[in-house]
Each structure stands twice: as structure tokens, then as C-alpha cells.
Write an enzyme that holds these catalytic residues in place. Structure first.
Site, short mmCIF file in Angstrom:
data_model
loop_
_atom_site.label_atom_id
_atom_site.label_comp_id
_atom_site.label_asym_id
_atom_site.label_seq_id
_atom_site.Cartn_x
_atom_site.Cartn_y
_atom_site.Cartn_z
N ASP A 131 0.79 -1.23 0.00
CA ASP A 131 0.00 0.00 0.00
C ASP A 131 0.83 1.28 0.00
OD1 ASP A 131 0.82 0.33 2.77
OD2 ASP A 131 -0.74 -1.11 3.30
N HIS B 192 6.60 -7.55 -1.70
CA HIS B 192 5.58 -7.96 -2.66
C HIS B 192 5.24 -6.85 -3.65
CE1 HIS B 192 4.36 -10.98 0.68
NE2 HIS B 192 5.28 -11.49 -0.11
N SER C 40 2.61 -8.74 11.69
CA SER C 40 2.63 -9.84 10.72
C SER C 40 2.40 -11.14 11.47
CB SER C 40 3.97 -9.90 9.99
OG SER C 40 4.05 -11.08 9.21
#
Ligand SMILES: [Zn+2]
Length: 275
Positions: A121, A141, A214
Site C-alpha cells: 500500500d 511484494h 505480521s
């Protein structure tokens, strides 16, 4: 140096939580190499939708339509569907929260040497820009707010390209004729070898490795803290839920990142004032 028998390790009680943060603050000084790995838990308080779990994005979209294989075989159809997914993910404007800001402050003040993130994001970058923090951010990612040409590799701001796609340019193409792809790792696509390599070497160099927001179950996030532990790094975990790495961690805090990280930052600022 795991010492999970220690009653101060931070499992549950408020005293334990505070002790865990105190312990991390005591070990984090400017000479230590500190690496933070972050996941969806740091973006959830900003309102960024999660992919899985209750009312996750994959409850509303068929994840099978967003694979690398489909992008290769049917880029126009992939893009048509991706426009809708992009609206669901980033249709609202999201802003960094106190967790992102605390990490950027730690970076600016010289306490943090790198941020590795599973998130796409871009909120760590926003928080860093706002504070002129230049700590390296590795987006494992990719970044969903950018696109990348699959031929020449040029990266561009995503919004104008998504607008062109929404206006009917399917799939949108680069000046070189190559097809743009959202600059994220799709299902069935390999993570960038160069990024993984850099993440592993930062992990190996770390004296303190922080796992933040996480669940530490998806690779490479699952193995990085264990690799850091192998080389003797102190492992700190800040995550609402317990993680498979808690057992080898030196300090564990199961409180919200928007609470724990500002507390950690202010503990370090207090120590700084006393020096
Ligand atoms: Zn190109």
C-alpha cells in the site's frame, strides 16, 4: 538468546507488555543494526482492507482471476477485473497511522536501519516522506500504487494508467509497446530475487529484528526472523495475535501496533533525553 521462561517476556499481562517494550528500548541504540519486518497488521488501523479473514477482499473477488498466468494469457481481461479490485483496495484514500509514523520517527532518529514490508500500500513511504526519513524500505511484494512495463521495466505512478484502462485501454501499454502490470507480485509469480537477496542480507546483518503486525506465516516473512535468530539477533514481536515465532523471540508484545510502536518510540526518546 530466547528466554521464554522469563516471566517478563510479555505474554499477556500489562506489566509484561510494558516490560517487553522496555527490553527492546534498552537494546535498541544507535550502534545496533535494527531491521523491522511489517505485515497487514500495521495497515489495518489505517482502514486498508485485508485480503483474508472476515470480510476480506477475497470474500468479494475470485482470487483465481488475478494470477500471473491469467495476466500472461488474457491481459485485457485481467486488467478489466483488476480495475475493480484496485477500487476495492485503494478506492478510499488511506493515510499512515501512528504505527507507520513511529517507525518513520525511529528511522529519522537513527534507531532503525531498514523496513521490510509485506504490504503493497505504500504507507511506509508516505510516513517516511512526511518526516524526511530516508531509511530504506523494501517492499517484498511490490507496490500496488505503481505499474511496471513488462518489456522495458519502466515503473510509473499507477493512478493515470488505471484511469486509461478504465477509459477502455485494455490492456494499458507503455511507450515502448510493452504491457503494463501492477507492480506487485501476483499469485504464481516469483518474488524478485534481488529484493529477497537484499532482505536476507539485511536480516543476517541485524542485531535486532522486529516482526511487526505480521502473522509471520507467509514466506519469506516466516523464515526471516528465524534466520535472524540463528545469527544471534534479538527478536522482538509486536502483533495482536501470537505468531509461530513467539517461542524464539526475546520480547513479545500482543498489543496493537498503533499503541506499542509510539510507546517504543517515546521510551527511546526519553532515554535520549537522559543521555
Ligand atoms: Zn516499456
Amino acid at each position: 538468546m530466547a528466554d521464554t521462561d522469563d516471566p517478563d517476556s510479555g505474554f499477556g499481562s500489562e506489566d509484561g507488555e510494558h516490560a517487553a517494550l522496555e527490553r527492546l528500548a534498552a537494546e535498541i541504540d544507535r550502534d545496533a543494526t535494527v531491521v523491522a519486518l511489517t505485515g497487514a497488521g500495521i495497515s489495518a488501523p489505517s482502514g486498508v482492507p485485508t485480503f483474508r479473514g472476515d470480510d476480506g477482499v477475497w470474500d468479494h473477488f475470485d482470487e483465481g482471476q488475478f494470477t500471473y498466468g491469467r495476466f500472461r494469457s488474457d491481459p485485457a481481461g485481467f486488467w478489466e477485473d483488476r480495475i475493480e479490485l484496485q477500487r476495492a483496495l485503494f478506492g478510499d484514500d488511506y493515510e499512515p497511522n501512528a504505527g507507520h509514523e513511529a517507525l518513520a520517527e525511529l528511522g529519522r532518529d537513527g534507531y532503525l536501519d531498514a523496513v521490510l514490508t509485506q504490504n503493497t500500500d505504500g504507507l511506509h513511504g508516505d510516513a517516511a516522506d512526511a518526516l524526511d526519513d530516508e531509511t530504506p524500505i523494501l517492499e517484498l511484494h511490490g507496490n500496488a500504487r505503481r505499474v511496471r512495463c513488462t518489456d522495458c521495466g519502466t515503473r510509473r505512478e499507477g493512478d493515470p494508467i488505471f484511469e486509461r484502462a478504465a477509459d477502455g485501454e485494455l490492456p494499458p501499454t507503455c511507450d515502448c509497446g510493452g504491457i503494463y502490470k501492477p507492480d506487485v507480485v501476483l499469485f504464481g509469480e516469483q518474488l524478485s530475487g534481488a529484493v529477497i537477496q537484499r532482505a536476507r542480507s539485511l536480516t543476517a546483518e541485524s542485531d535486532i529484528f522486529l516482526g511487526i503486525g505480521s502473522s509471520l506465516v507467509v514466506e519469506p516473512a516466516a523464515s526471516l526472523p528465524r534466520e535472524a535468530a540463528t545469527t544471534g539477533a534479538t527478536i522482538g514481536i509486536v502483533n495482536l495475535e501470537s505468531t509461530p515465532v513467539d517461542g524464539v523471540a526475546d520480547a513479545v508484545s500482543h498489543v496493537d501496533v498503533t499503541d506499542a510502536l509510539p510507546r517504543l518510540q517515546s521510551l527511546l526518546a526519553d532515554r535520549d533525553r537522559l543521555e
